[in-house]
Design a protein around this motif. Structure first.
Motif, PDB file in Angstrom:
ATOM      1  N   GLY A  15     -15.746  22.193  25.043  1.00  0.00           N
ATOM      2  CA  GLY A  15     -16.737  21.645  25.962  1.00  0.00           C
ATOM      3  C   GLY A  15     -17.478  22.746  26.683  1.00  0.00           C
ATOM      4  N   HIS A  16     -18.172  22.363  27.714  1.00  0.00           N
ATOM      5  CA  HIS A  16     -18.939  23.338  28.478  1.00  0.00           C
ATOM      6  C   HIS A  16     -19.004  22.916  29.940  1.00  0.00           C
ATOM      7  CE1 HIS A  16     -21.879  20.290  27.228  1.00  0.00           C
ATOM      8  NE2 HIS A  16     -22.433  20.513  28.399  1.00  0.00           N
ATOM      9  N   ASN A  17     -19.287  23.884  30.769  1.00  0.00           N
ATOM     10  CA  ASN A  17     -19.469  23.656  32.199  1.00  0.00           C
ATOM     11  C   ASN A  17     -20.888  24.052  32.556  1.00  0.00           C
ATOM     12  OD1 ASN A  17     -16.716  23.026  32.589  1.00  0.00           O
ATOM     13  ND2 ASN A  17     -16.233  25.195  32.718  1.00  0.00           N
ATOM     14  N   ARG A  18     -21.469  23.311  33.451  1.00  0.00           N
ATOM     15  CA  ARG A  18     -22.806  23.652  33.927  1.00  0.00           C
ATOM     16  C   ARG A  18     -22.830  23.566  35.442  1.00  0.00           C
ATOM     17  NH1 ARG A  18     -27.023  22.724  29.490  1.00  0.00           N
ATOM     18  NH2 ARG A  18     -25.669  22.247  27.768  1.00  0.00           N
ATOM     19  N   ILE A  19     -23.507  24.502  36.033  1.00  0.00           N
ATOM     20  CA  ILE A  19     -23.688  24.498  37.480  1.00  0.00           C
ATOM     21  C   ILE A  19     -25.144  24.126  37.725  1.00  0.00           C
ATOM     22  CG2 ILE A  19     -23.614  25.874  39.582  1.00  0.00           C
ATOM     23  CD1 ILE A  19     -21.507  27.620  38.189  1.00  0.00           C
ATOM     24  N   SER A  20     -25.364  23.089  38.489  1.00  0.00           N
ATOM     25  CA  SER A  20     -26.723  22.602  38.712  1.00  0.00           C
ATOM     26  C   SER A  20     -27.548  23.634  39.486  1.00  0.00           C
ATOM     27  CB  SER A  20     -26.706  21.284  39.483  1.00  0.00           C
ATOM     28  OG  SER A  20     -26.351  21.500  40.835  1.00  0.00           O
ATOM     29  N   THR A  21     -28.854  23.529  39.339  1.00  0.00           N
ATOM     30  CA  THR A  21     -29.757  24.400  40.076  1.00  0.00           C
ATOM     31  C   THR A  21     -29.572  24.208  41.574  1.00  0.00           C
ATOM     32  OG1 THR A  21     -31.346  24.270  38.269  1.00  0.00           O
ATOM     33  CG2 THR A  21     -32.184  25.024  40.383  1.00  0.00           C
ATOM     34  N   ALA A  45     -34.869  29.800  48.439  1.00  0.00           N
ATOM     35  CA  ALA A  45     -34.436  30.454  47.198  1.00  0.00           C
ATOM     36  C   ALA A  45     -35.136  29.811  46.006  1.00  0.00           C
ATOM     37  CB  ALA A  45     -32.925  30.328  47.042  1.00  0.00           C
ATOM     38  N   ASP A  46     -35.620  30.640  45.116  1.00  0.00           N
ATOM     39  CA  ASP A  46     -36.257  30.186  43.874  1.00  0.00           C
ATOM     40  C   ASP A  46     -35.684  30.982  42.716  1.00  0.00           C
ATOM     41  OD1 ASP A  46     -38.244  28.272  44.906  1.00  0.00           O
ATOM     42  OD2 ASP A  46     -39.131  30.045  45.851  1.00  0.00           O
ATOM     43  N   TRP A  47     -35.577  30.327  41.574  1.00  0.00           N
ATOM     44  CA  TRP A  47     -35.016  30.933  40.372  1.00  0.00           C
ATOM     45  C   TRP A  47     -36.083  31.064  39.305  1.00  0.00           C
ATOM     46  CZ3 TRP A  47     -30.157  32.625  40.856  1.00  0.00           C
ATOM     47  CH2 TRP A  47     -29.363  32.061  41.854  1.00  0.00           C
ATOM     48  N   SER A  48     -35.955  32.091  38.482  1.00  0.00           N
ATOM     49  CA  SER A  48     -36.812  32.226  37.312  1.00  0.00           C
ATOM     50  C   SER A  48     -36.001  32.858  36.185  1.00  0.00           C
ATOM     51  CB  SER A  48     -38.054  33.073  37.630  1.00  0.00           C
ATOM     52  OG  SER A  48     -37.685  34.369  38.032  1.00  0.00           O
ATOM     53  N   ASP A  49     -36.513  32.697  34.976  1.00  0.00           N
ATOM     54  CA  ASP A  49     -35.867  33.262  33.803  1.00  0.00           C
ATOM     55  C   ASP A  49     -36.320  34.708  33.653  1.00  0.00           C
ATOM     56  OD1 ASP A  49     -36.038  34.033  30.802  1.00  0.00           O
ATOM     57  OD2 ASP A  49     -34.604  32.386  30.854  1.00  0.00           O
ATOM     58  N   ASP A  50     -35.392  35.599  33.395  1.00  0.00           N
ATOM     59  CA  ASP A  50     -35.693  37.011  33.196  1.00  0.00           C
ATOM     60  C   ASP A  50     -35.007  37.453  31.909  1.00  0.00           C
ATOM     61  OD1 ASP A  50     -36.581  39.607  33.588  1.00  0.00           O
ATOM     62  OD2 ASP A  50     -35.026  40.104  35.051  1.00  0.00           O
ATOM     63  N   GLY A  52     -33.492  35.660  29.627  1.00  0.00           N
ATOM     64  CA  GLY A  52     -32.213  34.994  29.423  1.00  0.00           C
ATOM     65  C   GLY A  52     -31.253  35.088  30.588  1.00  0.00           C
ATOM     66  N   MET A  53     -31.581  35.897  31.574  1.00  0.00           N
ATOM     67  CA  MET A  53     -30.758  35.977  32.777  1.00  0.00           C
ATOM     68  C   MET A  53     -31.525  35.326  33.923  1.00  0.00           C
ATOM     69  SD  MET A  53     -29.066  39.757  32.495  1.00  0.00           S
ATOM     70  CE  MET A  53     -27.746  39.395  33.641  1.00  0.00           C
ATOM     71  N   LEU A  54     -30.846  35.114  35.024  1.00  0.00           N
ATOM     72  CA  LEU A  54     -31.483  34.499  36.181  1.00  0.00           C
ATOM     73  C   LEU A  54     -31.988  35.557  37.153  1.00  0.00           C
ATOM     74  CD1 LEU A  54     -28.937  31.644  36.956  1.00  0.00           C
ATOM     75  CD2 LEU A  54     -31.251  31.396  36.040  1.00  0.00           C
ATOM     76  N   ALA A  55     -33.211  35.387  37.596  1.00  0.00           N
ATOM     77  CA  ALA A  55     -33.771  36.233  38.647  1.00  0.00           C
ATOM     78  C   ALA A  55     -33.889  35.359  39.888  1.00  0.00           C
ATOM     79  CB  ALA A  55     -35.138  36.763  38.233  1.00  0.00           C
ATOM     80  N   ALA A 100     -23.173  36.048  41.530  1.00  0.00           N
ATOM     81  CA  ALA A 100     -22.682  36.211  40.160  1.00  0.00           C
ATOM     82  C   ALA A 100     -21.178  35.951  40.078  1.00  0.00           C
ATOM     83  CB  ALA A 100     -23.010  37.615  39.642  1.00  0.00           C
ATOM     84  N   GLU A 101     -20.425  36.484  41.025  1.00  0.00           N
ATOM     85  CA  GLU A 101     -18.971  36.315  41.005  1.00  0.00           C
ATOM     86  C   GLU A 101     -18.566  34.857  41.226  1.00  0.00           C
ATOM     87  OE1 GLU A 101     -14.981  37.750  43.437  1.00  0.00           O
ATOM     88  OE2 GLU A 101     -16.856  38.829  43.712  1.00  0.00           O
ATOM     89  N   LEU A 102     -19.167  34.209  42.209  1.00  0.00           N
ATOM     90  CA  LEU A 102     -18.757  32.844  42.533  1.00  0.00           C
ATOM     91  C   LEU A 102     -19.260  31.802  41.539  1.00  0.00           C
ATOM     92  CD1 LEU A 102     -19.129  32.864  46.412  1.00  0.00           C
ATOM     93  CD2 LEU A 102     -17.031  33.002  45.063  1.00  0.00           C
ATOM     94  N   SER A 103     -20.405  32.055  40.910  1.00  0.00           N
ATOM     95  CA  SER A 103     -20.964  31.069  39.981  1.00  0.00           C
ATOM     96  C   SER A 103     -20.668  31.378  38.523  1.00  0.00           C
ATOM     97  CB  SER A 103     -22.482  30.977  40.160  1.00  0.00           C
ATOM     98  OG  SER A 103     -23.120  32.152  39.673  1.00  0.00           O
ATOM     99  N   GLY A 104     -20.379  32.638  38.226  1.00  0.00           N
ATOM    100  CA  GLY A 104     -20.187  33.035  36.839  1.00  0.00           C
ATOM    101  C   GLY A 104     -21.506  33.179  36.090  1.00  0.00           C
ATOM    102  N   SER A 105     -22.615  33.116  36.801  1.00  0.00           N
ATOM    103  CA  SER A 105     -23.943  33.221  36.188  1.00  0.00           C
ATOM    104  C   SER A 105     -24.359  34.681  36.082  1.00  0.00           C
ATOM    105  CB  SER A 105     -24.984  32.481  37.035  1.00  0.00           C
ATOM    106  OG  SER A 105     -24.667  31.120  37.128  1.00  0.00           O
ATOM    107  N   GLY A 106     -25.175  34.964  35.080  1.00  0.00           N
ATOM    108  CA  GLY A 106     -25.701  36.306  34.902  1.00  0.00           C
ATOM    109  C   GLY A 106     -27.013  36.469  35.647  1.00  0.00           C
ATOM    110  N   LEU A 107     -27.004  37.231  36.724  1.00  0.00           N
ATOM    111  CA  LEU A 107     -28.224  37.498  37.484  1.00  0.00           C
ATOM    112  C   LEU A 107     -28.751  38.870  37.118  1.00  0.00           C
ATOM    113  CD1 LEU A 107     -26.877  35.227  39.276  1.00  0.00           C
ATOM    114  CD2 LEU A 107     -28.073  36.279  41.162  1.00  0.00           C
ATOM    115  N   SER A 108     -30.045  38.951  36.880  1.00  0.00           N
ATOM    116  CA  SER A 108     -30.647  40.240  36.548  1.00  0.00           C
ATOM    117  C   SER A 108     -31.085  40.985  37.805  1.00  0.00           C
ATOM    118  CB  SER A 108     -31.860  40.044  35.645  1.00  0.00           C
ATOM    119  OG  SER A 108     -32.854  39.262  36.301  1.00  0.00           O
TER     120      SER A 108
END
Length: 126
Positions: A15-21, A45-50, A52-55, A100-108
């Motif tokens: 399966g997979h896990n997703r964290i909402s925006t 706070a605003d997000w954009s794609d960089d 494949g990573m999050l900016a 990055a640590e708490l969400s497991g997301s890759g931030l650029s």
């Protein structure tokens, strides 16, 4: 009697896990508020794609001591963590690492635009 699925700590499951925006945004706002010494509601706070990573782009005020207090005691600047510029540069790295640590997301990267000051009599800001 044995179990068909061994209970191994850290075992990956299908399966997979997703964290909402919305959840990522709340986390980013809380981290920024902590590092800038303001309330999370004051942070945008605003997000954009960089590639494949999050900016992450943040717009927020920053806390600072009253100017009269700084004139009377210039060491207050160091006591709050340094200049606004120095604190913002450190905040970028801290916010990136925390989110990055708490969400497991890759931030650029984290970009911060300081929009004002919140006068604070308190002590050192992280």
């Amino acid at each position: 009697m044995s179990s068909t699925a061994p209970a191994v700590r850290g075992q990956e499951l299908s399966g997979h896990n997703r964290i909402s925006t919305q959840a990522l945004t709340s986390l980013a706002k809380a981290a920024a508020a902590q590092f800038l010494g303001v309330e999370a509601d004051d942070v945008r706070a605003d997000w954009s794609d960089d590639d494949g990573m999050l900016a992450l782009s943040l717009v927020a005020p920053i806390s600072m001591p009253p100017l009269r207090a700084v004139v009377l005691d210039p060491s207050r600047v160091a006591g709050t963590g340094g200049s606004i510029w120095d604190r913002t540069v450190r905040a970028k790295a801290g916010i990136l690492a925390t989110v990055a640590e708490l969400s497991g997301s890759g931030l650029s990267r984290v970009d911060i635009r300081i929009t004002g000051a919140r006068i604070s009599e308190g002590g050192r800001v992280r």
